[in-house]
Write a protein that holds these residues in place. Structure first.
Motif, PDB file in Angstrom:
ATOM      1  N   CYS A 161       0.840  -1.208   0.000  1.00 48.38           N
ATOM      2  CA  CYS A 161       0.000   0.000   0.000  1.00 48.38           C
ATOM      3  C   CYS A 161       0.872   1.254   0.000  1.00 48.38           C
ATOM      4  CB  CYS A 161      -0.914   0.010   1.227  1.00 48.38           C
ATOM      5  SG  CYS A 161      -1.896   1.522   1.332  1.00 48.38           S
TER       6      CYS A 161
ATOM      7  N   CYS B 299      -6.571   5.829   2.424  1.00 45.98           N
ATOM      8  CA  CYS B 299      -6.651   5.095   1.151  1.00 45.98           C
ATOM      9  C   CYS B 299      -6.812   6.064  -0.021  1.00 45.98           C
ATOM     10  CB  CYS B 299      -7.826   4.117   1.195  1.00 45.98           C
ATOM     11  SG  CYS B 299      -8.135   3.291  -0.373  1.00 45.98           S
TER      12      CYS B 299
ATOM     13  N   CYS C 180      -6.018   3.093  -5.077  1.00 46.63           N
ATOM     14  CA  CYS C 180      -5.205   2.601  -6.204  1.00 46.63           C
ATOM     15  C   CYS C 180      -5.531   1.154  -6.548  1.00 46.63           C
ATOM     16  CB  CYS C 180      -3.716   2.725  -5.875  1.00 46.63           C
ATOM     17  SG  CYS C 180      -3.172   1.549  -4.607  1.00 46.63           S
TER      18      CYS C 180
ATOM     19  N   CYS D  68      -3.830  -3.339  -3.223  1.00 44.14           N
ATOM     20  CA  CYS D  68      -3.850  -4.325  -2.136  1.00 44.14           C
ATOM     21  C   CYS D  68      -4.790  -5.494  -2.386  1.00 44.14           C
ATOM     22  CB  CYS D  68      -4.216  -3.650  -0.818  1.00 44.14           C
ATOM     23  SG  CYS D  68      -5.827  -2.839  -0.884  1.00 44.14           S
TER      24      CYS D  68
HETATM   25  S1  SF4 Z   1      -6.544   0.630  -2.521  1.00 44.53           S
HETATM   26 FE1  SF4 Z   1      -5.381  -0.602  -1.066  1.00 44.53          FE
HETATM   27  S2  SF4 Z   1      -3.229  -0.318  -1.679  1.00 44.53           S
HETATM   28 FE2  SF4 Z   1      -4.381   1.326  -2.663  1.00 44.53          FE
HETATM   29  S3  SF4 Z   1      -4.258   3.036  -1.216  1.00 44.53           S
HETATM   30 FE3  SF4 Z   1      -6.160   1.937  -0.734  1.00 44.53          FE
HETATM   31  S4  SF4 Z   1      -5.598   0.531   0.878  1.00 44.53           S
HETATM   32 FE4  SF4 Z   1      -3.683   1.192  -0.089  1.00 44.53          FE
END
Ligand code: SF4
Ligand code: SF4
Length: 294
Positions: free
Chosen positions: A64, A83, A86, A89
């Motif tokens: 992340c 968050c 993206c 994760c």
């Molecule tokens: S989608 Fe997942 S990896 Fe991306 S910023 Fe959010 S928690 Fe982090």
């Protein structure tokens, strides 16, 4: 051209005729109290975290970029405010406790996925359905995608709440074989109470599509104490349409509660679900108007 995708559902049998692939796009202008797809309401990407599935392995932590995941004393902590959406994760989690909604995909990326099951479409009279959220929040994208599907001879359906501009409808009209159209209420006040918006535009758009000679299948989500008294008015209104193929009365259910908690969204789902007798009564009221009900 790209749009944010919630999900691609293969072998769908309730999103139009035959076996279909349904593409769900993000963003919706309405806020129905009974919405069972809360991940479709907002247009921004969202990560769902199912705490009950998490085993605290920490696989999501290092990938992340914004430090939204951490593990302390064997317990996973997700800080949603960090968050940035993206989606990185999601694939790290070995037990599917993370689900990302809103991956941007282009028409070129989607076409092979949406046409993969064309043999099933051909054998069952099915095809591809665009849904959401409200897919017509992305009219140019939908028009391009539908046009490409039609080039390949694939049957197309657009599932819409109708709360969109006439321009958006005109853009997809030439490439749409059937509209799956939600009618939640005829009474404007009841509609507003249920969805947050008046329904004048929705009913006008429905008449417009009918006037253009397009096939329409109407969906009436039946929700006790909200729009359950609308069957008579809906039957009367729809009896004036020339290209209505059928009405599908959808019995409300409240099973989406866990989706709301996984997204940290307020769950306003009505408590009471209808009995089969209530739904059948609504179906019979609409049948009285000579309308096919499924
Ligand atoms: S989608 Fe997942 S990896 Fe991306 S910023 Fe959010 S928690 Fe982090
Ligand atoms: S990868 Fe999945 S199971 Fe492991 S800590 Fe993260 S959310 Fe929990």
């Amino acid at each position: 051209m790209k749009a944010r995708v919630i999900e691609i559902k293969r072998f769908a049998v309730h999103d139009g005729d035959g076996i279909r692939t349904t593409l769900f796009l993000k963003g919706c202008p309405l806020a129905c109290v009974w919405c069972h797809n809360p991940e479709g309401i907002g247009s921004a990407p969202q990560l769902a975290y199912m705490a009950d599935k998490c085993i605290g392995c920490g696989s999501c932590v290092s990938g992340c970029p914004s430090g939204a995941h951490s593990v302390k004393d064997g317990l996973h902590i997700f800080e949603r405010e960090k968050c940035i959406g993206c989606g990185k994760c999601e694939e790290e989690c070995p037990v599917n406790a993370l689900k990302f909604y809103g991956r941007e995909m282009s028409v070129e990326e989607l076409l092979p996925l949406l046409t993969e099951d064309r043999e099933f479409y051909e054998n069952s009279g099915g095809g591809v359905t665009l849904s959401g959220g409200e897919c017509l929040c992305h009219p140019d994208f939908c028009a391009e995608l539908l046009a490409r599907l039609k080039e390949q001879g694939i049957h197309t359906a657009v599932d819409t709440c109708g709360a969109v501009s006439r321009e958006a409808i005109d853009k997809v009209m030439p490439y749409t074989d059937v509209f799956l159209y939600d009618v939640k209420a005829i009474d404007g006040e009841i509609h507003k109470k249920c969805t947050g918006r008046d329904n004048a535009l929705i009913l006008e758009n429905l008449k417009y599509i009918d006037g253009c000679g397009k096939q329409i299948e109407v969906r009436y989500p039946y929700v006790p104490d909200y729009n359950s008294g609308e069957a008579e008015k809906i039957g009367e209104f729809l009896s004036g349409l020339k290209n209505l193929t059928a009405v599908r009365v959808l019995a409300y259910h409240k099973y989406a509660g866990s989706k709301y908690s996984s997204l940290d969204m307020e769950n306003k789902l009505p408590e009471r679900m209808p009995t089969e007798e209530e739904v059948e009564e609504a179906r019979n009221i609409i049948r009285k108007y000579g309308i096919k009900v499924i």
